[in-house]
Motif scaffolding. Structure first.
Motif, PDB file in Angstrom:
ATOM      1  N   ALA A  48      16.751  50.714   7.652  1.00 40.35           N
ATOM      2  CA  ALA A  48      16.846  49.798   6.261  1.00 40.35           C
ATOM      3  C   ALA A  48      16.061  50.463   5.218  1.00 40.35           C
ATOM      4  O   ALA A  48      14.987  50.977   5.257  1.00 40.35           O
ATOM      5  CB  ALA A  48      15.988  48.442   6.603  1.00 40.35           C
ATOM      6  N   LYS A  49      16.687  50.566   3.816  1.00 36.42           N
ATOM      7  CA  LYS A  49      16.083  51.049   2.760  1.00 36.42           C
ATOM      8  C   LYS A  49      16.049  50.302   1.579  1.00 36.42           C
ATOM      9  O   LYS A  49      17.117  49.779   1.408  1.00 36.42           O
ATOM     10  CB  LYS A  49      16.803  52.566   2.696  1.00 36.42           C
ATOM     11  N   TYR A  57      19.054  47.444   1.710  1.00 38.39           N
ATOM     12  CA  TYR A  57      20.151  47.872   2.688  1.00 38.39           C
ATOM     13  C   TYR A  57      19.711  48.027   3.982  1.00 38.39           C
ATOM     14  O   TYR A  57      19.028  48.884   4.200  1.00 38.39           O
ATOM     15  CB  TYR A  57      20.960  48.939   1.797  1.00 38.39           C
ATOM     16  N   VAL A  58      20.618  47.095   4.679  1.00 40.98           N
ATOM     17  CA  VAL A  58      20.472  47.350   6.221  1.00 40.98           C
ATOM     18  C   VAL A  58      21.797  47.912   6.808  1.00 40.98           C
ATOM     19  O   VAL A  58      22.958  47.421   6.565  1.00 40.98           O
ATOM     20  CB  VAL A  58      20.216  45.817   6.858  1.00 40.98           C
ATOM     21  N   SER A  59      21.664  48.801   7.663  1.00 40.06           N
ATOM     22  CA  SER A  59      22.777  49.483   8.523  1.00 40.06           C
ATOM     23  C   SER A  59      23.196  48.510   9.667  1.00 40.06           C
ATOM     24  O   SER A  59      22.251  47.881  10.348  1.00 40.06           O
ATOM     25  CB  SER A  59      22.254  50.816   9.020  1.00 40.06           C
ATOM     26  N   GLY A  60      24.410  48.503   9.761  1.00 36.92           N
ATOM     27  CA  GLY A  60      24.920  47.362  10.677  1.00 36.92           C
ATOM     28  C   GLY A  60      25.307  47.997  12.073  1.00 36.92           C
ATOM     29  O   GLY A  60      25.756  46.920  12.801  1.00 36.92           O
ATOM     30  N   GLN A  64      30.093  48.528  11.745  1.00 35.18           N
ATOM     31  CA  GLN A  64      30.661  49.300  10.575  1.00 35.18           C
ATOM     32  C   GLN A  64      30.381  48.824   9.289  1.00 35.18           C
ATOM     33  O   GLN A  64      31.210  48.846   8.284  1.00 35.18           O
ATOM     34  CB  GLN A  64      32.120  49.948  10.877  1.00 35.18           C
ATOM     35  N   SER A  65      29.295  48.219   8.970  1.00 36.54           N
ATOM     36  CA  SER A  65      28.961  47.553   7.786  1.00 36.54           C
ATOM     37  C   SER A  65      27.308  48.101   7.040  1.00 36.54           C
ATOM     38  O   SER A  65      26.664  48.499   8.004  1.00 36.54           O
ATOM     39  CB  SER A  65      28.813  45.985   7.970  1.00 36.54           C
ATOM     40  N   VAL A  66      27.329  47.770   6.003  1.00 36.90           N
ATOM     41  CA  VAL A  66      26.044  47.794   5.284  1.00 36.90           C
ATOM     42  C   VAL A  66      25.687  46.763   4.591  1.00 36.90           C
ATOM     43  O   VAL A  66      26.519  46.151   3.593  1.00 36.90           O
ATOM     44  CB  VAL A  66      25.805  49.072   4.348  1.00 36.90           C
ATOM     45  N   ARG A  67      24.759  45.793   4.841  1.00 39.08           N
ATOM     46  CA  ARG A  67      24.537  44.641   4.228  1.00 39.08           C
ATOM     47  C   ARG A  67      23.244  44.721   2.829  1.00 39.08           C
ATOM     48  O   ARG A  67      22.227  45.590   3.409  1.00 39.08           O
ATOM     49  CB  ARG A  67      24.088  43.706   5.143  1.00 39.08           C
ATOM     50  N   GLY A  68      23.450  44.208   1.977  1.00 34.49           N
ATOM     51  CA  GLY A  68      22.364  44.233   0.949  1.00 34.49           C
ATOM     52  C   GLY A  68      21.618  42.909   0.621  1.00 34.49           C
ATOM     53  O   GLY A  68      22.389  41.975   0.486  1.00 34.49           O
ATOM     54  N   ALA A  86      24.945  54.345  10.807  1.00 38.89           N
ATOM     55  CA  ALA A  86      23.616  54.838  11.034  1.00 38.89           C
ATOM     56  C   ALA A  86      22.494  54.892  10.133  1.00 38.89           C
ATOM     57  O   ALA A  86      22.454  53.924   9.547  1.00 38.89           O
ATOM     58  CB  ALA A  86      23.750  56.192  11.955  1.00 38.89           C
ATOM     59  N   GLY A  87      21.856  56.243   9.745  1.00 34.03           N
ATOM     60  CA  GLY A  87      20.783  56.058   8.782  1.00 34.03           C
ATOM     61  C   GLY A  87      21.489  55.806   7.276  1.00 34.03           C
ATOM     62  O   GLY A  87      22.619  56.129   7.165  1.00 34.03           O
ATOM     63  N   LEU A  88      20.537  55.272   6.533  1.00 33.16           N
ATOM     64  CA  LEU A  88      20.756  55.187   5.025  1.00 33.16           C
ATOM     65  C   LEU A  88      19.805  55.902   4.275  1.00 33.16           C
ATOM     66  O   LEU A  88      18.581  56.111   4.766  1.00 33.16           O
ATOM     67  CB  LEU A  88      20.621  53.695   4.887  1.00 33.16           C
TER      68      LEU A  88
END
Length: 256
Positions: A48-49, A57-60, A64-68, A86-88
């Motif tokens: 999460a960054k 932003y959180v990696s799903g 296969q998603s990224v949530r803001g 994976a990593g962001l």
């Protein structure tokens, strides 16, 4: 588990093994006295960054998603990606780098190599994608370069980012299973946690080269240290050692 300061609180990704419920995101007061909010997600990857646009932003992971999320931890964005996220790493005001740890090959299996993507956080549009090594895991952007840990290749890949385009620069050898980074922007260094060889690889982020390796091995100790995460403060590198349930403290001047 990952903990990130955001919106005046601490956001915790609970990445444990869930059987009957979805993984949870906890919002905790900075003094640790209250759990202010609990959110659920279909799946989570421990990354999460906070980006330059003010969103977290959180990696799903496997969905296969990224949530803001905004500063009140209300989900405002949901980007569908092209692989196991994976990593962001934020690489610009409206650009987020995303690692695909694996991708479906449409034949009931996975492709040999992962990929790296740049997504426009205003629209969710994927601006660039590039194949990288096997099992890309952690990302860090520093001194104009994007560093990608390759869990199965025992390497760190280095890329430049110009606008919304990636350019491969080089690969740096590491220890076994480089699973996490600790950034040290003031010293222009990146510390790589090599989980299965009990080592820290020190990278010069200005030059994009490997400087040295520090060993965490303890003579006569039967089991390894398993460094899993780290952070830098006031010239000290703090490293979590999962096999010992302990934290090692190292002087960044000499690695001791």
């Amino acid at each position: 588990m990952v903990a990130v300061p955001f919106g005046g609180n601490l956001v915790i990704l609970n990445n444990g093994y869930y059987v009957e419920t979805n993984p949870e995101i906890s919002v905790v007061s900075l003094d640790g006295s209250q759990v202010l909010k609990t959110l659920t997600a279909p799946s989570l990857f421990p990354s999460a960054k906070v980006s330059l646009d003010g969103f977290l932003y959180v990696s799903g992971g496997y969905d296969q998603s990224v949530r803001g999320f905004d500063s009140s931890m209300v989900e405002k964005k949901d980007f569908q990606m092209n692989g196991f996220t994976a990593g962001l790493a934020p690489v610009g005001p409206n650009t987020l780098a995303v690692a695909y740890m694996v991708q479906d090959n449409s034949r009931g299996n996975y492709k040999t190599k992962g990929r790296l993507a740049l997504v426009d956080t205003r629209t969710g549009e994927i601006k660039d994608e590039m194949e990288c090594g096997r099992i890309p895991y952690a990302l860090e952007f520093q001194d104009g370069k994007l560093f990608v840990s390759l869990l199965q290749d025992n390497q760190v890949s280095v890329y430049s980012v110009k606008g919304t385009r990636l350019k491969y620069l080089t690969k740096l050898s590491t220890g076994t299973n480089p699973s996490a980074f600790a950034a040290d922007p003031a010293a222009h260094r990146l510390y790589v946690m090599n989980q299965n060889s009990d080592e820290i690889t020190v990278v010069d982020t200005l030059k994009g080269v490997k400087k040295t390796t520090w060993s965490l091995r303890k003579e006569g100790f039967k089991f390894g240290m398993a460094p899993t995460s780290g952070w830098v403060k006031e010239g000290k590198l703090f490293i979590t050692l999962s096999r010992l349930n302990a934290v090692a403290v190292i002087d960044t001047k000499n690695g001791k």
